[in-house]
Each structure stands twice: as structure tokens, then as C-alpha cells.
Design a protein around this motif. Structure first.
Motif: not given
Length: 299
Positions: A236-240
Motif C-alpha cells: 500500500n505504501w509503495w503504491q501510494m
């Protein structure tokens, strides 16, 4: 509103431990990395000198022959985190080391520079002095981007101090190695207040170290099996980050699946070579699926 550019993803292989995991012959090693589908390597000056046996011409020749690019690493102290090598240095000594290393890595034509900067036992005033002067040095090389890694032992060792420093310095850019923060904070950082802090930090990220860790270990053996909740949180963080990079108009996004040997690996039985290659393939697949699911980002 004009369509936004979807950055090309480039995946880099850390040289950390790669010789012992596969081969110490630079020709064999780089040829295999190209065959596996890596776009380049991430390496410190020590790495470059070691694998090329201090032959800069050979290093550049083999790198280019195998169509690999370089993300260079600069350490302001505690180079390569060798045991017993940590020194309690002043801010000025860190800055002098950074100045020398930036100049040295430029001869290898890196596409990006990852900086391991500062140390965690400084006061806020010392951290601020370091970044104020480091950013001046980085500005001497406007054609090559550079970012500071979120890493234990460094100035950016936890999210709270990182948020303070990016608020203080608008030009401070980051390398996201968030597995360190789970260990430092000893929690998942999934509270709503954590999410708000992470959103602000993520807007400053230029480069990703895609390694899944837990609140007790900076690295797991099999992300999907050993730590499914942490794996989803990290993804999720990497996609953000990818969302922010599209908004910022970046043409490439870089990622290093930075899994390492002991003591990051929990035992000598872990096949870190295969683990790293699997993460590279998983992130390429995840990136394409994410793009396909978020067509509105481009419109």
C-alpha cells in the motif's frame, strides 16, 4: 486536463551479498542480472571497488555491455555497516565525507544517488545542520537526483523526526526503506495518525527499497507466507509512492528489492538470491496490475 505520464519502472539489484550468493566474477554476475531482467545495480564505492578489483574501466565496460545502470550509494560514516566500524563523528565530518563521496561516484555515471546520512544520536539542531549543508552539496550535481535513506542508525531513523525534517527542508528527498521503521517503532504504523504522517513523507520519496519486514525483523524469508499483513501494508505504501510520482510528472520510478544475507536473513538456509529475484518479478507484476486498475490516474 492533459494525460499524466505513467513512469517506466526500473528495478535494481543490490550488490550487497550478491557475490557470495551467486558469483564474484563481475562478468558472470552482471550477465546473470541482465538475463534475470534487472535494469541495473545499486552499489556503494566499496562494492564497486571490490567487484571490479579496483578496476574502474572494467566496471564501466561490463556494466554497459550488460545494459545495466547504476544507483550509487554514499555513506557519510559506517560504510556498508561493517561490524566494529561505526564512529561517532561530528556534523562537519559527515559533510566532508559526503562531499568526497559525491564527487567520487559521479565518475561512474549514476542515474541516482542514495545517501546514508547522519547518525541517530544527534540533537535536532545537528540533524538540521547536516541536511542544510548536505542539500547544498547535492545541488552541485543538478543532473543527477539524490535522496536520503530512511534507515536505522541514520538521521531518518524514525517517521516522526523524518516528518519534522522534510517540513523544515522542502528540497529534501527520500529513499523509502520503511521496514526499518517497523522495527524502530515496534508497531505496524497502521493507526490513522500514522497514515496521515506517512502520506506526507511518501510525497517526498524518489526511490524505493522494496523489502518486507515485521515489528521484530527488518526482513522476512517469504513475504506472502511469513508476513501477509506487513506485505500488504508495505505494498500500500509503495503504491501510494507510485501515485505521488505520477502526479509529480516522473518519467521513471526506481525500486530495489533489497533483501540481504545474515544478519538480515534469519539463517544461512535462506536463499536470498532467489528471494530477491522473486521480489523483482512480484513488483513488476504488481506495478502493471496497479496501473491497469488505476487508469483514472492518467486521465
Amino acid at each position: 486536463m492533459p494525460a499524466l505520464c505513467v513512469p517506466q519502472i526500473k528495478v535494481f539489484r543490490t550488490i550487497w551479498g550478491a557475490e557470495t550468493q551467486f558469483s564474484c566474477d563481475i562478468n558472470i554476475l552482471f550477465n546473470e542480472l541482465h538475463r534475470l531482467g534487472f535494469n541495473g545495480i545499486e552499489a556503494s564505492l566499496n562494492d564497486i571497488h571490490r567487484i571490479s578489483k579496483n578496476n574502474d574501466e572494467l566496471f564501466m565496460e561490463v556494466l554497459l555491455k550488460n545494459k545495466l545502470e547504476l544507483i550509487a550509494i554514499c555513506y557519510t560514516n559506517w560504510a556498508d555497516f561493517e561490524l566494529g566500524s561505526w564512529e561517532d563523528l561530528s556534523v562537519d565530518e559527515h559533510i566532508n565525507n559526503l562531499d568526497k563521496q559525491l564527487e567520487q561516484v559521479m565518475k561512474y555515471n549514476p542515474i541516482h544517488i542514495n545517501i546514508h546520512g547522519g547518525q541517530d544520536n544527534w540533537t535536532i539542531e545537528q540533524h538540521e545542520k547536516f541536511f542544510q549543508e548536505a542539500l547544498v552539496l547535492q545541488a552541485k550535481y543538478p543532473n543527477v537526483s539524490s535522496s536520503h535513506e530512511t534507515h536505522r542508525g541514520r538521521s531518518l531513523f524514525n517517521p516522526s523526526i523524518t516528518l519534522h525534517l522534510i517540513s523544515r527542508f522542502p528540497n529534501l528527498r527520500l529513499t523509502a526503506d520503511f521496514s526499518h521503521w517497523l522495527v524502530v517503532c515496534e508497531r505496524l504504523l497502521d493507526h490513522p495518525s500514522d497514515l496521515e504522517r506517512m502520506r506526507k513523507i511518501i510525497s517526498r520519496v524518489d526511490h524505493i527499497h522494496a523489502r518486507v519486514g515485521t515489528v521484530q525483523h527488518a526482513q522476512v524469508t517469504d513475504p506472502l507466507i511469513d508476513a501477509p499483513k506487513e506485505t500488504q501494508l508495505m505494498q500500500n505504501w509503495w503504491q501510494m509512492i507510485w501515485t505521488e510520482q505520477i502526479k509529480q510528472g516522473k518519467t521513471i520510478t526506481t525500486l530495489t528489492p533489497e533483501y540481504g544475507p545474515i544478519p538480515y536473513a534469519i539463517s544461512n538456509d535462506v536463499d536470498v538470491w532467489k528471494l530477491t529475484s522473486r521480489e523483482m518479478e512480484r513488483q513488476r507484476k504488481n506495478y502493471q496490475e496497479w496501473i491497469n486498475q488505476n487508469q483514472d490516474l492518467k486521465n
